[in-house]
Design a protein around this motif. Structure first.
Motif, PDB file in Angstrom:
ATOM      1  N   GLN A 229      34.072  34.524  37.451  1.00 33.90           N
ATOM      2  CA  GLN A 229      34.964  33.379  37.674  1.00 33.90           C
ATOM      3  C   GLN A 229      36.427  33.779  37.522  1.00 33.90           C
ATOM      4  OE1 GLN A 229      33.509  30.525  34.828  1.00 33.90           O
ATOM      5  NE2 GLN A 229      31.833  29.832  36.170  1.00 33.90           N
ATOM      6  N   ARG A 230      36.707  34.618  36.528  1.00 36.46           N
ATOM      7  CA  ARG A 230      38.083  35.076  36.338  1.00 36.46           C
ATOM      8  C   ARG A 230      38.550  35.904  37.522  1.00 36.46           C
ATOM      9  NH1 ARG A 230      39.122  40.099  32.709  1.00 36.46           N
ATOM     10  NH2 ARG A 230      38.278  40.897  34.668  1.00 36.46           N
ATOM     11  N   ASP A 231      37.690  36.817  38.011  1.00 40.41           N
ATOM     12  CA  ASP A 231      38.054  37.641  39.165  1.00 40.41           C
ATOM     13  C   ASP A 231      38.276  36.785  40.403  1.00 40.41           C
ATOM     14  OD1 ASP A 231      37.823  39.820  37.537  1.00 40.41           O
ATOM     15  OD2 ASP A 231      35.864  40.472  38.331  1.00 40.41           O
ATOM     16  N   ALA A 232      37.479  35.755  40.575  1.00 42.32           N
ATOM     17  CA  ALA A 232      37.652  34.890  41.735  1.00 42.32           C
ATOM     18  C   ALA A 232      38.990  34.161  41.678  1.00 42.32           C
ATOM     19  CB  ALA A 232      36.500  33.875  41.804  1.00 42.32           C
ATOM     20  N   ARG A 233      39.369  33.695  40.487  1.00 40.79           N
ATOM     21  CA  ARG A 233      40.673  33.030  40.360  1.00 40.79           C
ATOM     22  C   ARG A 233      41.815  33.995  40.635  1.00 40.79           C
ATOM     23  NH1 ARG A 233      38.047  30.615  35.833  1.00 40.79           N
ATOM     24  NH2 ARG A 233      39.028  32.145  34.437  1.00 40.79           N
ATOM     25  N   LEU A 234      41.680  35.236  40.140  1.00 41.11           N
ATOM     26  CA  LEU A 234      42.730  36.220  40.384  1.00 41.11           C
ATOM     27  C   LEU A 234      42.847  36.539  41.867  1.00 41.11           C
ATOM     28  CD1 LEU A 234      42.240  38.750  37.439  1.00 41.11           C
ATOM     29  CD2 LEU A 234      44.194  37.226  37.828  1.00 41.11           C
ATOM     30  N   ARG A 235      41.701  36.730  42.556  1.00 36.43           N
ATOM     31  CA  ARG A 235      41.747  37.030  43.992  1.00 36.43           C
ATOM     32  C   ARG A 235      42.385  35.893  44.769  1.00 36.43           C
ATOM     33  NH1 ARG A 235      36.542  39.335  43.058  1.00 36.43           N
ATOM     34  NH2 ARG A 235      35.541  37.394  43.715  1.00 36.43           N
ATOM     35  N   SER A 236      42.041  34.675  44.421  1.00 35.88           N
ATOM     36  CA  SER A 236      42.619  33.520  45.126  1.00 35.88           C
ATOM     37  C   SER A 236      44.127  33.464  44.918  1.00 35.88           C
ATOM     38  CB  SER A 236      41.966  32.225  44.624  1.00 35.88           C
ATOM     39  OG  SER A 236      40.591  32.197  44.933  1.00 35.88           O
ATOM     40  N   ARG A 237      44.587  33.737  43.695  1.00 31.24           N
ATOM     41  CA  ARG A 237      46.028  33.687  43.433  1.00 31.24           C
ATOM     42  C   ARG A 237      46.759  34.790  44.174  1.00 31.24           C
ATOM     43  NH1 ARG A 237      47.766  35.146  37.565  1.00 31.24           N
ATOM     44  NH2 ARG A 237      47.966  37.191  38.543  1.00 31.24           N
ATOM     45  N   ARG A 290      50.215  43.389  57.213  1.00 24.98           N
ATOM     46  CA  ARG A 290      51.124  42.966  56.141  1.00 24.98           C
ATOM     47  C   ARG A 290      50.344  42.593  54.871  1.00 24.98           C
ATOM     48  NH1 ARG A 290      56.356  41.487  58.169  1.00 24.98           N
ATOM     49  NH2 ARG A 290      56.383  41.193  60.451  1.00 24.98           N
ATOM     50  N   LEU A 291      49.198  41.879  55.087  1.00 26.94           N
ATOM     51  CA  LEU A 291      48.392  41.463  53.938  1.00 26.94           C
ATOM     52  C   LEU A 291      47.829  42.678  53.204  1.00 26.94           C
ATOM     53  CD1 LEU A 291      46.395  38.394  55.337  1.00 26.94           C
ATOM     54  CD2 LEU A 291      48.231  38.362  53.644  1.00 26.94           C
ATOM     55  N   ARG A 292      47.354  43.669  53.955  1.00 29.30           N
ATOM     56  CA  ARG A 292      46.781  44.853  53.315  1.00 29.30           C
ATOM     57  C   ARG A 292      47.841  45.603  52.500  1.00 29.30           C
ATOM     58  NH1 ARG A 292      44.277  45.340  58.579  1.00 29.30           N
ATOM     59  NH2 ARG A 292      42.104  44.634  58.444  1.00 29.30           N
ATOM     60  N   ARG A 293      49.051  45.671  53.053  1.00 27.65           N
ATOM     61  CA  ARG A 293      50.122  46.339  52.315  1.00 27.65           C
ATOM     62  C   ARG A 293      50.453  45.564  51.042  1.00 27.65           C
ATOM     63  NH1 ARG A 293      52.517  47.199  57.484  1.00 27.65           N
ATOM     64  NH2 ARG A 293      53.907  45.436  57.115  1.00 27.65           N
ATOM     65  N   HIS A 294      50.450  44.241  51.138  1.00 27.11           N
ATOM     66  CA  HIS A 294      50.807  43.409  49.992  1.00 27.11           C
ATOM     67  C   HIS A 294      49.731  43.475  48.906  1.00 27.11           C
ATOM     68  CE1 HIS A 294      51.623  39.827  47.565  1.00 27.11           C
ATOM     69  NE2 HIS A 294      52.867  39.867  48.039  1.00 27.11           N
ATOM     70  N   LEU A 295      48.491  43.507  49.354  1.00 29.91           N
ATOM     71  CA  LEU A 295      47.381  43.467  48.392  1.00 29.91           C
ATOM     72  C   LEU A 295      47.017  44.849  47.869  1.00 29.91           C
ATOM     73  CD1 LEU A 295      45.087  40.899  50.219  1.00 29.91           C
ATOM     74  CD2 LEU A 295      46.473  40.489  48.197  1.00 29.91           C
ATOM     75  N   GLY A 296      47.453  45.910  48.564  1.00 28.64           N
ATOM     76  CA  GLY A 296      47.133  47.246  48.132  1.00 28.64           C
ATOM     77  C   GLY A 296      45.669  47.575  48.412  1.00 28.64           C
ATOM     78  N   ASP A 297      45.109  48.358  47.561  1.00 28.57           N
ATOM     79  CA  ASP A 297      43.738  48.817  47.757  1.00 28.57           C
ATOM     80  C   ASP A 297      42.736  48.046  46.908  1.00 28.57           C
ATOM     81  OD1 ASP A 297      44.612  50.736  49.526  1.00 28.57           O
ATOM     82  OD2 ASP A 297      45.003  52.185  47.912  1.00 28.57           O
ATOM     83  N   VAL A 298      43.096  46.852  46.419  1.00 28.35           N
ATOM     84  CA  VAL A 298      42.169  46.069  45.595  1.00 28.35           C
ATOM     85  C   VAL A 298      40.976  45.663  46.453  1.00 28.35           C
ATOM     86  CG1 VAL A 298      41.858  44.017  44.173  1.00 28.35           C
ATOM     87  CG2 VAL A 298      44.066  45.214  44.214  1.00 28.35           C
ATOM     88  N   PRO A 299      39.732  46.002  46.077  1.00 29.05           N
ATOM     89  CA  PRO A 299      38.560  45.694  46.911  1.00 29.05           C
ATOM     90  C   PRO A 299      38.260  44.196  46.935  1.00 29.05           C
ATOM     91  CG  PRO A 299      37.871  46.565  44.791  1.00 29.05           C
ATOM     92  CD  PRO A 299      39.373  46.709  44.845  1.00 29.05           C
ATOM     93  N   GLY A 300      37.688  43.771  48.055  1.00 27.94           N
ATOM     94  CA  GLY A 300      37.213  42.391  48.160  1.00 27.94           C
ATOM     95  C   GLY A 300      38.286  41.386  48.492  1.00 27.94           C
ATOM     96  N   LEU A 301      39.488  41.839  48.913  1.00 23.17           N
ATOM     97  CA  LEU A 301      40.564  40.899  49.151  1.00 23.17           C
ATOM     98  C   LEU A 301      40.927  40.788  50.615  1.00 23.17           C
ATOM     99  CD1 LEU A 301      42.925  41.733  46.156  1.00 23.17           C
ATOM    100  CD2 LEU A 301      41.538  39.696  46.476  1.00 23.17           C
ATOM    101  N   GLN A 302      40.110  41.317  51.526  1.00 22.38           N
ATOM    102  CA  GLN A 302      40.371  41.161  52.929  1.00 22.38           C
ATOM    103  C   GLN A 302      40.221  39.668  53.296  1.00 22.38           C
ATOM    104  OE1 GLN A 302      38.518  43.452  51.656  1.00 22.38           O
ATOM    105  NE2 GLN A 302      39.595  45.337  52.190  1.00 22.38           N
ATOM    106  N   PRO A 303      41.080  39.153  54.194  1.00 27.58           N
ATOM    107  CA  PRO A 303      41.062  37.717  54.480  1.00 27.58           C
ATOM    108  C   PRO A 303      39.697  37.210  54.929  1.00 27.58           C
ATOM    109  CG  PRO A 303      42.999  38.757  55.416  1.00 27.58           C
ATOM    110  CD  PRO A 303      42.151  39.864  54.893  1.00 27.58           C
ATOM    111  N   ASN A 304      38.944  37.999  55.677  1.00 30.58           N
ATOM    112  CA  ASN A 304      37.649  37.502  56.176  1.00 30.58           C
ATOM    113  C   ASN A 304      36.543  37.608  55.121  1.00 30.58           C
ATOM    114  OD1 ASN A 304      37.560  40.248  56.173  1.00 30.58           O
ATOM    115  ND2 ASN A 304      36.437  40.426  58.104  1.00 30.58           N
ATOM    116  N   GLN A 305      36.866  38.079  53.911  1.00 27.75           N
ATOM    117  CA  GLN A 305      35.865  38.189  52.859  1.00 27.75           C
ATOM    118  C   GLN A 305      36.165  37.310  51.648  1.00 27.75           C
ATOM    119  OE1 GLN A 305      35.811  42.360  51.961  1.00 27.75           O
ATOM    120  NE2 GLN A 305      34.520  42.866  53.721  1.00 27.75           N
ATOM    121  N   VAL A 306      37.247  36.569  51.678  1.00 30.24           N
ATOM    122  CA  VAL A 306      37.632  35.734  50.547  1.00 30.24           C
ATOM    123  C   VAL A 306      37.355  34.276  50.878  1.00 30.24           C
ATOM    124  CG1 VAL A 306      39.480  35.039  49.023  1.00 30.24           C
ATOM    125  CG2 VAL A 306      39.359  37.391  49.848  1.00 30.24           C
TER     126      VAL A 306
END
Length: 306
Positions: A229-237, A290-306
């Motif tokens: 749940q914490r990871d999901a909140r962080l990814r959303s933010r 742009r999103l990939r550059r902003h998010l870096g290499d954090v896994p699971g944060l691609q727009p089509n997977q969140v």
């Protein structure tokens, strides 16, 4: 008797049904003897009674039509008693099938009522056996039902009574005969070889351990749930911050393409924005970079997977 009966009136527990008093058993035997002594109907009498019931719902005609066929119910029920269910329950379910047959019988077709009713009686009894043979649902498909009622007989025929279990070749042969998969044969063979076991059955010499104490709980523990749940909140933010940093047109395209119901097409977006479909695709590709550059290499944060 009427052709319809509330299903709730049926006995659903063989264990409960088997607790009958001696007087009840005696009455059951007397009922069977009376049913077997009833004279059979001639084709003319049968057609007349069936027509009277079908056309005018004459209850007397219905009773006279079905009563002589009780022997068919009893003989069919006897063939299924080796499944461990009370015979009177099997007869009861066969009676329901007999009444269903009477409700649907068309005498104008020239078929004898016994021929027509035999299928309904057998189907009602088979359904009852499948529902009550085990507390776990056994026959969930037509293949399973066919296997349940034919496996023992065909296994004895194929293996010539010399084995308790099928060989690989015997399993293939049985699967071909019943037009089912070998996996279904193996599944039903294991089901028929097993018996119901209570999770509260005591094991061990101390008598303090139940079977259910050995079951593995595959659900996530509280710590894993909290972390998820914490990871999901962080990814959303983080994703919200990355989207807010996009130019307005690119942000609208990404939201429409990945976060709206129906996944809006490039063509529809092009019409809405007044640009070509190819230009929308280029802007989408640019926004994702742009999103990939902003998010870096954090896994699971691609727009089509969140």
């Amino acid at each position: 008797m009427t052709p319809e009966r509330n299903h709730a009136e049926r006995t659903s527990s063989p264990a409960a049904a088997s607790r009958t008093s001696p007087s009840s058993e005696a009455s059951d035997r007397a009922f069977v003897r009376r049913a077997m002594r009833l004279p059979l109907l001639s084709p003319e009498e049968e057609a007349e009674l069936a027509s009277a019931w079908r056309e005018t719902q004459n209850q007397t005609a219905l009773h006279k039509l079905v009563a002589p066929h009780m022997r068919l119910v009893i003989s069919t029920a006897v063939r299924f008693r080796h499944y461990g269910l009370p015979l009177n329950d099997l007869i009861q379910e066969g009676n329901l099938g007999l009444m269903q047959a009477a409700a649907r019988f068309e005498p104008a077709r020239g078929v004898r009522f016994a021929t027509y009713a035999a299928w309904w009686i057998r189907a009602a009894i088979q359904d009852f056996v499948l529902r009550n043979w085990s507390i776990v649902r056994t026959g969930t498909t037509a293949a399973h039902k066919s296997l349940f009622f034919n496996l023992r007989r065909l296994r004895a025929k194929i293996e010539r009574g010399g084995r308790d279990a099928l060989t690989a070749e015997g399993r293939r042969q049985l699967a071909r005969q019943l037009n089912v998969s070998e996996h279904d044969v193996l599944h039903m063979e294991s089901r028929l070889a097993a018996s119901d076991r209570s999770l509260n059955a005591v094991i061990g010499e101390d008598g303090e351990t139940d079977w259910q104490d050995l079951l593995v709980d595959d659900r996530p523990n509280p710590e894993e749930t909290t972390i998820t749940q914490r990871d999901a909140r962080l990814r959303s933010r983080w994703l919200g911050e990355a989207l807010a940093a996009l130019p307005e047109r690119e942000r609208m395209i990404v939201q429409a393409r990945f976060y709206s119901e129906g996944n809006v097409t490039l063509e529809r977006l092009g019409i809405k924005l007044g640009i070509s479909k190819e230009r929308v695709r280029q802007l989408e590709h640019q926004a994702l970079k742009r999103l990939r550059r902003h998010l870096g290499d954090v896994p699971g944060l691609q727009p089509n997977q969140v």
